[in-house]
Design an enzyme around this catalytic site. Structure first.
Site, short mmCIF file in Angstrom:
data_model
loop_
_atom_site.label_atom_id
_atom_site.label_comp_id
_atom_site.label_asym_id
_atom_site.label_seq_id
_atom_site.Cartn_x
_atom_site.Cartn_y
_atom_site.Cartn_z
N TYR A 145 5.47 2.42 6.72
CA TYR A 145 5.35 1.65 5.49
C TYR A 145 5.42 2.57 4.28
O TYR A 145 6.19 2.35 3.34
CB TYR A 145 4.04 0.86 5.48
CG TYR A 145 3.68 0.30 4.13
CD1 TYR A 145 4.42 -0.75 3.57
CD2 TYR A 145 2.62 0.82 3.39
CE1 TYR A 145 4.10 -1.26 2.32
CE2 TYR A 145 2.30 0.31 2.14
CZ TYR A 145 3.04 -0.72 1.61
OH TYR A 145 2.74 -1.21 0.36
N LYS A 149 8.64 3.05 1.52
CA LYS A 149 8.36 2.81 0.10
C LYS A 149 8.82 4.03 -0.71
O LYS A 149 9.42 3.89 -1.78
CB LYS A 149 6.88 2.56 -0.13
CG LYS A 149 6.35 1.24 0.40
CD LYS A 149 6.92 0.03 -0.29
CE LYS A 149 6.25 -0.25 -1.60
NZ LYS A 149 6.74 -1.52 -2.22
#
Length: 344
Positions: A145, A149
């Protein structure tokens, strides 16, 4: 261009931050388009003549291209948010958080969008013992994650141009009440447990976590729309307020909840081991000096507002209802996410 003539498209605008941001944009005079897959519905958004809500998938570039036509600015909030939700189906999450990002940016640029603000995350820093983690600190993401990002950031920097102002924001962990509340964020979790179990469990405790009040973050997005290009073009900004250990946050929750709801005292604090090693002390001096952003609200304010929401009955079944926790909601709605349009 006058504010009242400007249109802002907010991807993920029906989410936790979006449901606080959109009313502020409307109050500032903008026309607003919310483009959201609506995994959590749109009940948190207000009815307003200058608000258009589109149920759409950011991976469907043709649909997004049609939605963004005529918009002067885009605030990109949409993603599979947090590590547990991402890990439910990493390949699927990557298509949403990373694979479609460059086509989405290209569509905005081609549509004549003048400003693109990307919501990254301060967790891209991973673990750091630096006394102040500034924007030029190495990115050491601990999870996919956080990795994806961070990998979107250089894509956006490459797109920066005189006619296309790009801004990357790395917010701290958000806290406080929203009409589309999340109770899977540190301060919100601890407050929920304190109010409803009279006990908070701290996992680890020594990890340093920066936080920011959701109202301050929403106001910052509005402010970033208004800044002159030369102040923000191609820039990356941390956005946090108070840095505390998780143990400090638990003690703060205990103190505020006992003051707001004395009938619940005493609230116990228990500590358990944790495998979540993220720890960093974010420095937000750059955004204060560059654009004059200084948060107005404290973590205590966020806790008090959550207590008020509990007292008002706005958070029923908060310990069991899956709508308050992203990972359980995303798991239930995975079939909806698996409808993957072509990225073209």
């Amino acid at each position: 261009m006058e504010t009242a003539q400007r249109t802002v498209l907010v991807t993920g605008g029906a989410g936790y931050v979006g449901c606080v941001l959109v009313p502020k944009l409307l109050e500032a005079g903008y026309r607003v388009i919310v483009y959201d897959l609506m995994l959590f519905g749109a009940e948190g958004l207000p009815a307003h003549p200058r608000l258009r809500v589109i149920q759409g998938d950011i991976r469907d570039v043709a649909a997004f291209r049609a939605a963004v036509a005529g918009a002067q600015a885009v605030i990109h909030l949409a993603c599979i948010s947090n590590d547990p939700s991402f890990e439910l189906d990493p390949a699927l999450s990557k298509t949403i958080n990373y694979d479609c990002f460059e086509p989405l940016v290209a569509a905005c640029k081609a549509a004549g969008v003048r400003r693109f603000i990307y919501a990254s995350t301060s967790s891209v820093y991973g673990v750091s013992d630096a006394p102040e983690v500034t924007e030029d600190h190495p990115l050491v993401p601990l999870t996919d994650y956080n990795k994806y990002k961070g990998l979107c950031e250089p894509i956006l920097r490459r797109a920066q141009a005189p006619e296309f102002t790009t801004v990357i924001l790395r917010p701290a962990t958000v806290c406080g009440y929203s009409p589309r509340i999340r109770l899977d964020l540190t301060v919100n979790i601890l407050t929920n447990l304190a109010v409803n179990q009279r006990q908070v469990t701290v996992f680890g405790g020594s990890q340093k976590r920066p936080n920011i009040h959701i109202q301050d973050l929403a106001e910052l997005y509005v402010q970033l729309l208004e800044c002159h290009d030369e102040l923000v073009a191609g820039e990356t900004f941390n956005a946090g307020y108070q840095n505390h250990t998780v143990a400090d946050l638990a003690a703060m929750v205990k103190r505020v909840v006992e003051a707001e709801m004395p009938e619940l005292a005493p609230i116990r604090i228990e500590t358990s081991p944790s495998d979540d090693l993220r720890s960093y002390h974010v420095c937000s001096e750059k955004i204060a000096k560059r654009v004059g952003f200084v948060p107005k609200r404290t973590i205590e304010d966020a806790i008090r507002e959550l207590c008020q929401a509990f007292r008002a009955g706005k958070l029923p079944n908060s310990l069991t209802d899956e709508r308050y926790v992203n990972v359980t909601s995303v798991k239930r709605l995975t079939a909806k996410l698996l409808k993957q349009p072509a990225i073209a």
